[in-house]
Scaffold this motif. Sequence first.
Motif, PDB file in Angstrom:
ATOM      1  N   GLU A  58       0.837  -1.205   0.000  1.00  0.00           N
ATOM      2  CA  GLU A  58       0.000   0.000   0.000  1.00  0.00           C
ATOM      3  C   GLU A  58       0.870   1.251   0.000  1.00  0.00           C
ATOM      4  N   ALA A  59       1.932   1.224   0.816  1.00  0.00           N
ATOM      5  CA  ALA A  59       2.820   2.396   0.858  1.00  0.00           C
ATOM      6  C   ALA A  59       3.502   2.603  -0.487  1.00  0.00           C
ATOM      7  N   ALA A  60       3.950   1.510  -1.098  1.00  0.00           N
ATOM      8  CA  ALA A  60       4.611   1.627  -2.403  1.00  0.00           C
ATOM      9  C   ALA A  60       3.628   2.135  -3.456  1.00  0.00           C
ATOM     10  N   ALA A  61       2.389   1.634  -3.398  1.00  0.00           N
ATOM     11  CA  ALA A  61       1.391   2.077  -4.373  1.00  0.00           C
ATOM     12  C   ALA A  61       1.131   3.568  -4.223  1.00  0.00           C
ATOM     13  N   SER A  62       1.149   4.044  -2.983  1.00  0.00           N
ATOM     14  CA  SER A  62       0.862   5.468  -2.770  1.00  0.00           C
ATOM     15  C   SER A  62       1.899   6.339  -3.452  1.00  0.00           C
TER      16      SER A  62
ATOM     17  N   HIS B 451      -4.483  -6.424  -6.478  1.00  0.00           N
ATOM     18  CA  HIS B 451      -5.373  -5.571  -7.266  1.00  0.00           C
ATOM     19  C   HIS B 451      -5.331  -4.121  -6.798  1.00  0.00           C
ATOM     20  N   ARG B 452      -5.179  -3.922  -5.513  1.00  0.00           N
ATOM     21  CA  ARG B 452      -5.047  -2.548  -5.017  1.00  0.00           C
ATOM     22  C   ARG B 452      -3.854  -1.854  -5.667  1.00  0.00           C
ATOM     23  N   PHE B 453      -2.745  -2.558  -5.708  1.00  0.00           N
ATOM     24  CA  PHE B 453      -1.540  -1.952  -6.285  1.00  0.00           C
ATOM     25  C   PHE B 453      -1.752  -1.616  -7.757  1.00  0.00           C
ATOM     26  N   GLN B 454      -2.312  -2.562  -8.512  1.00  0.00           N
ATOM     27  CA  GLN B 454      -2.537  -2.320  -9.939  1.00  0.00           C
ATOM     28  C   GLN B 454      -3.510  -1.161 -10.154  1.00  0.00           C
ATOM     29  N   PHE B 455      -4.528  -1.127  -9.326  1.00  0.00           N
ATOM     30  CA  PHE B 455      -5.520  -0.059  -9.462  1.00  0.00           C
ATOM     31  C   PHE B 455      -4.882   1.307  -9.211  1.00  0.00           C
ATOM     32  N   VAL B 456      -4.166   1.425  -8.090  1.00  0.00           N
ATOM     33  CA  VAL B 456      -3.600   2.734  -7.730  1.00  0.00           C
ATOM     34  C   VAL B 456      -2.509   3.146  -8.710  1.00  0.00           C
ATOM     35  N   ALA B 457      -1.655   2.209  -9.072  1.00  0.00           N
ATOM     36  CA  ALA B 457      -0.485   2.567  -9.883  1.00  0.00           C
ATOM     37  C   ALA B 457      -0.837   2.816 -11.342  1.00  0.00           C
ATOM     38  N   THR B 476      -2.866  -1.305 -19.224  1.00  0.00           N
ATOM     39  CA  THR B 476      -3.897  -0.357 -18.782  1.00  0.00           C
ATOM     40  C   THR B 476      -5.276  -1.012 -18.828  1.00  0.00           C
ATOM     41  N   TYR B 477      -5.527  -1.735 -19.909  1.00  0.00           N
ATOM     42  CA  TYR B 477      -6.798  -2.452 -20.010  1.00  0.00           C
ATOM     43  C   TYR B 477      -6.962  -3.408 -18.838  1.00  0.00           C
ATOM     44  N   GLY B 478      -5.952  -4.229 -18.600  1.00  0.00           N
ATOM     45  CA  GLY B 478      -6.045  -5.234 -17.555  1.00  0.00           C
ATOM     46  C   GLY B 478      -6.217  -4.616 -16.176  1.00  0.00           C
ATOM     47  N   ALA B 479      -5.377  -3.627 -15.880  1.00  0.00           N
ATOM     48  CA  ALA B 479      -5.451  -3.009 -14.554  1.00  0.00           C
ATOM     49  C   ALA B 479      -6.803  -2.320 -14.346  1.00  0.00           C
ATOM     50  N   THR B 480      -7.380  -1.805 -15.424  1.00  0.00           N
ATOM     51  CA  THR B 480      -8.649  -1.082 -15.284  1.00  0.00           C
ATOM     52  C   THR B 480      -9.817  -2.049 -15.145  1.00  0.00           C
ATOM     53  N   VAL B 481      -9.997  -2.918 -16.129  1.00  0.00           N
ATOM     54  CA  VAL B 481     -11.210  -3.738 -16.101  1.00  0.00           C
ATOM     55  C   VAL B 481     -11.150  -4.767 -14.979  1.00  0.00           C
ATOM     56  N   TYR B 482      -9.964  -5.298 -14.684  1.00  0.00           N
ATOM     57  CA  TYR B 482      -9.870  -6.284 -13.617  1.00  0.00           C
ATOM     58  C   TYR B 482      -9.799  -5.606 -12.252  1.00  0.00           C
ATOM     59  N   SER B 483      -8.774  -4.761 -12.085  1.00  0.00           N
ATOM     60  CA  SER B 483      -8.509  -4.236 -10.746  1.00  0.00           C
ATOM     61  C   SER B 483      -9.443  -3.099 -10.367  1.00  0.00           C
ATOM     62  N   ARG B 613     -11.563   0.711   6.059  1.00  0.00           N
ATOM     63  CA  ARG B 613     -11.183   0.569   4.647  1.00  0.00           C
ATOM     64  C   ARG B 613     -12.334   0.044   3.809  1.00  0.00           C
ATOM     65  N   LEU B 614     -13.462   0.718   3.967  1.00  0.00           N
ATOM     66  CA  LEU B 614     -14.630   0.325   3.201  1.00  0.00           C
ATOM     67  C   LEU B 614     -14.617   0.929   1.800  1.00  0.00           C
ATOM     68  N   VAL B 615     -13.896   2.025   1.635  1.00  0.00           N
ATOM     69  CA  VAL B 615     -13.844   2.689   0.331  1.00  0.00           C
ATOM     70  C   VAL B 615     -12.654   2.109  -0.418  1.00  0.00           C
ATOM     71  N   ALA B 616     -12.908   1.019  -1.124  1.00  0.00           N
ATOM     72  CA  ALA B 616     -11.812   0.286  -1.751  1.00  0.00           C
ATOM     73  C   ALA B 616     -11.108   1.094  -2.828  1.00  0.00           C
ATOM     74  N   VAL B 617     -11.796   2.099  -3.381  1.00  0.00           N
ATOM     75  CA  VAL B 617     -11.179   2.885  -4.454  1.00  0.00           C
ATOM     76  C   VAL B 617     -10.345   4.038  -3.923  1.00  0.00           C
ATOM     77  N   GLU B 618     -10.221   4.188  -2.621  1.00  0.00           N
ATOM     78  CA  GLU B 618      -9.400   5.277  -2.123  1.00  0.00           C
ATOM     79  C   GLU B 618      -7.951   5.008  -2.488  1.00  0.00           C
ATOM     80  N   LEU B 619      -7.275   6.049  -2.947  1.00  0.00           N
ATOM     81  CA  LEU B 619      -5.949   5.843  -3.510  1.00  0.00           C
ATOM     82  C   LEU B 619      -4.912   5.450  -2.459  1.00  0.00           C
ATOM     83  N   ASP B 620      -4.913   6.139  -1.357  1.00  0.00           N
ATOM     84  CA  ASP B 620      -3.857   5.908  -0.375  1.00  0.00           C
ATOM     85  C   ASP B 620      -4.496   5.702   0.988  1.00  0.00           C
ATOM     86  N   SER B 621      -4.471   4.471   1.457  1.00  0.00           N
ATOM     87  CA  SER B 621      -5.055   4.196   2.763  1.00  0.00           C
ATOM     88  C   SER B 621      -4.023   4.370   3.875  1.00  0.00           C
TER      89      SER B 621
END
Lengths: 313, 657
Positions: A58-62, B451-457, B476-483, B613-621
């Motif tokens: 998570e930290a790395a992703a941020s 998936h969190r990493f792929q989504f955020v990055a 980009t396709y994979g990270a978007t539609v999957y993650s 952590r209910l908002v799974a789409v939040e970028l940085d938890s």
Amino acid sequence: MLRLAIISARLAFPLYAANLLLALIPAALITTGFGIGMAQRPWAGALLGSDWINQLGEAAASLSSPLAQPGESRYLSSARWMGLGLLTIPIMAVGQAIAYTFLAGGILERLWAANDPGARGQVRFWAGCRRWFWPFAALGLLNAPAFIIVAVAAGALTSPVERLLGPTASTLLGAIVLSSINGWLELARADMVRQQYRSAPRAFVRAARLLVRPTTGLRAVLAWTLAAILGFTLLAYNAVAIRPVETVAWTTVLASLAAGQLLAFLGAWLKVGRLGVALALDRPATRRLPIAIEDPAPPPAVVRNDPPAAALE
Amino acid sequence: MWTALTRPLVWRSTRDCNRMSPRLRPRAMLGAVALLAVLVGALGPRAVLAGAQPASPSASPAQAPPNPALTDTASYDLDARWDHAERQIHGTARITYRNPSPDALTEVWFKLYLNAFRGPDTLWMRESGSEHRSSEYDPEVPGWIDLERLTLADTGEDLLPTGSDLTDTVLRVPLPRPLAPGETLRFDVAWTSTLPRVFARTGMADTFVMAGQWYPKLAVYDRGAWDREPWHANAEFFADFGTYALALTVPANYATGASGIRETTRDNGDGTITIGYRAESVSDVAWTAWPGYRTVTRTVEAAGRSVELELLTPREIDGADERFFGAAQGSLDLFGRWFGPYPWPKLTLVAPPANAAGAGGMEYPSFVTLGLPAEAPFGLGSGIREVEIVTVHEIAHQWAPLQVASNEAREAWLDEGFADYASIKALAAMYGANDSALDLGPIDVGYRSVHRFQFVAVAARQRLAQPSWEYSDFLTYGATVYSKGAMVLGTLEGTLGEERFLAAMRAYFDAWRWRHPTTADLQAALETSAGEPLAWVFDPLVYGTSVVEYRVARADERGATFERRGDLAFPVVVRLTYEDGRVENQIWDGVSERLDVEARDGTLARAEVDPDRLVAVELDSTDNGFVIDPSPSPILALGARVLALVQSTLQILGTLG
């Protein structure tokens, strides 16, 4: 055996101490990085639990998020400190190699004296370290490329084993092979001390010749296999000893510290033990004992009964 | 918790927040529809449509109603003979098509997917760079499909077009007479499919065969239009439901697997056997054949139903059966309870050999291709959960798109995002959330974290509801539609609560089983079941590119300041924990960019936003919490471990010889 164990444990202490001092620098830098980035986060303790990689992820992703700050950020600073710590590890490894090169001479001299009390008399530890430092340094320069070349060649041999017997068998075989290469180099070191010469290439060759002798070679492989198993066990236990914990009481901190240092000391002790094995393997090769041996009784004088020349006239 | 407080949200549009809604149409189209309605009323449907030849009815896809649930729209009676020497499938089929729409059809369209592999210059190859996942196309061993005969079964009329259309991945076939709504047409087809070296889910490798998208498939006519899009590199498939009967002829020493139930086996006396398969209410059939398979069958209970599992693996892989069966049974049971029972009597699981890995990781009705277990010493391979992840993911697809058959090319997230949302839940339930992807002693990785990493990055600023071919690259396709898809559905679950969300998803599946839903249909089904509007989630996160990001900007003993840094105001929980153990929660709507909260009757110890952590789409938890006076013990304990690790490393590197 107990006496040898105690002696070897005492000899392991300088090696362990050097190891500890050298490791403090990278560990301090990396820990500072953790502190900067994570000390005031509720999830800092989770890094000690089973979620630690997920948290670091998570930290790395941020750092790569679209809202990541272009300039300084807490995690960027954290990453810099940790990166610096990681970069110092190879430098400290060189320091460790120098420390080992220095200490190995004294260790071998004292082990030899302990095994053969009449062999060398009382050789002081630090005198032995100073005496053998430069020859062992020359040996060390040859060690690294030799180790790499032989290890790569041995790695090629373990591939068919993996195909036939699976990854466990090939990993064990690989560990035994690496341990044996290490043992060959230790035997070279031991032979230099026992035979009291200073030529590193000669030590390589003599050690190799020793190993091709069936009895010595067999003993060597058995000893190095046992050493490999012990080393592997230590490594595996290292992973278990630092297993994730969920609560961070002060007792956890102390237990974590104690466990880690115990394992580090055992690693140093194992190394001393391996040097002792090398000395023991070198014993049959002894041709000239550098001990004071009483000169044998002079042969009896040969009495010639030749008549005096005057009698023959 | 905040459902009772849901209120219209203000979100700041960026230049990227363009709403791509299928509900918006130009006024000219509305006028055309009105005119058509007048003409139809005055002249009758046949005259109008005859005059409109050869184009399809001009009803706007957005306004034409979707087809009802039908399981007999496109049925195939297939005969396939495998010729290993020529690497060809010689096929014939009787295709029965029942017009599922209220429109009279003057043409049909076929999909000839294998033509994508004719050579490096096809649209598919140009878009993919001749690569698919980790497989490379072998131009020396291409693939294609040659349509040799296409006639009307009842009259024998020849319908086969001529020219270069036959080498494309879509083929238009004009009909001699319009096909009325509900009317059935039967085609007789003969073709030869030449399979490439295993690539993009299909092909052959030595004696191994995986036949996917191997026959001429009727395209979908829905909401007033044919799906005439050629096959793009990032896109998957789209078809109607029907009954499939397959007579598959292979050498006698081959073991086979296919969609459906094996009904007959016949020795032809010439060194070949013919196996008969049948599958009902399916949208495709795939098959595999190889003499190197070992086959194991087992019947399991899943969500109150018995399902026969048939596992085909290479003979030398005989220690992983329990992993495959365990993952299959567990996911069938969980998905069945969450989204409705698995509707078919059998599921075939296929692990292709290592030299055909490109055929793995794909879903077909009641048939999935998986991967081989990773090998590692000391039994650690079982902790690398690739087998479980792929099995669970492909089984999730048995619900979407293989029951609710969304258009995988146009709205891939509806099935891929769903499959990974469902997989994250199922894997966590079966293996633990923290190590559902990797469990190697102290090294644990959760599938959600991947998936969190792929989504955020990669995917946070990508639009979900867009055609697959409009993404810039496969990553980009994979990270978007999957993650991102999985995270958005996870956010909806967090928003509504697990029970309500699963009930809403179950309602969606029940409403759209055997049909072709769109993103709008999913939204409407969820809104109906949940009893509240969800445009505030769908508009910015699915149709738009807004991001959610909150943090604790400041905290001390007297209070805390929370900041919204994302452009989407999303209701979140803020939590204050006091030194005396008291906890205060409140909902923040996020409309303002800043929220100052004062400590009440006590000294603040900790401030958190979205602590659960209910908002799974939040970028940085990781910046969601702040401890005012932290204990140094966690960092010191970490330091002790780091020290031990560094010491071991130095011992290994620095004491050689």
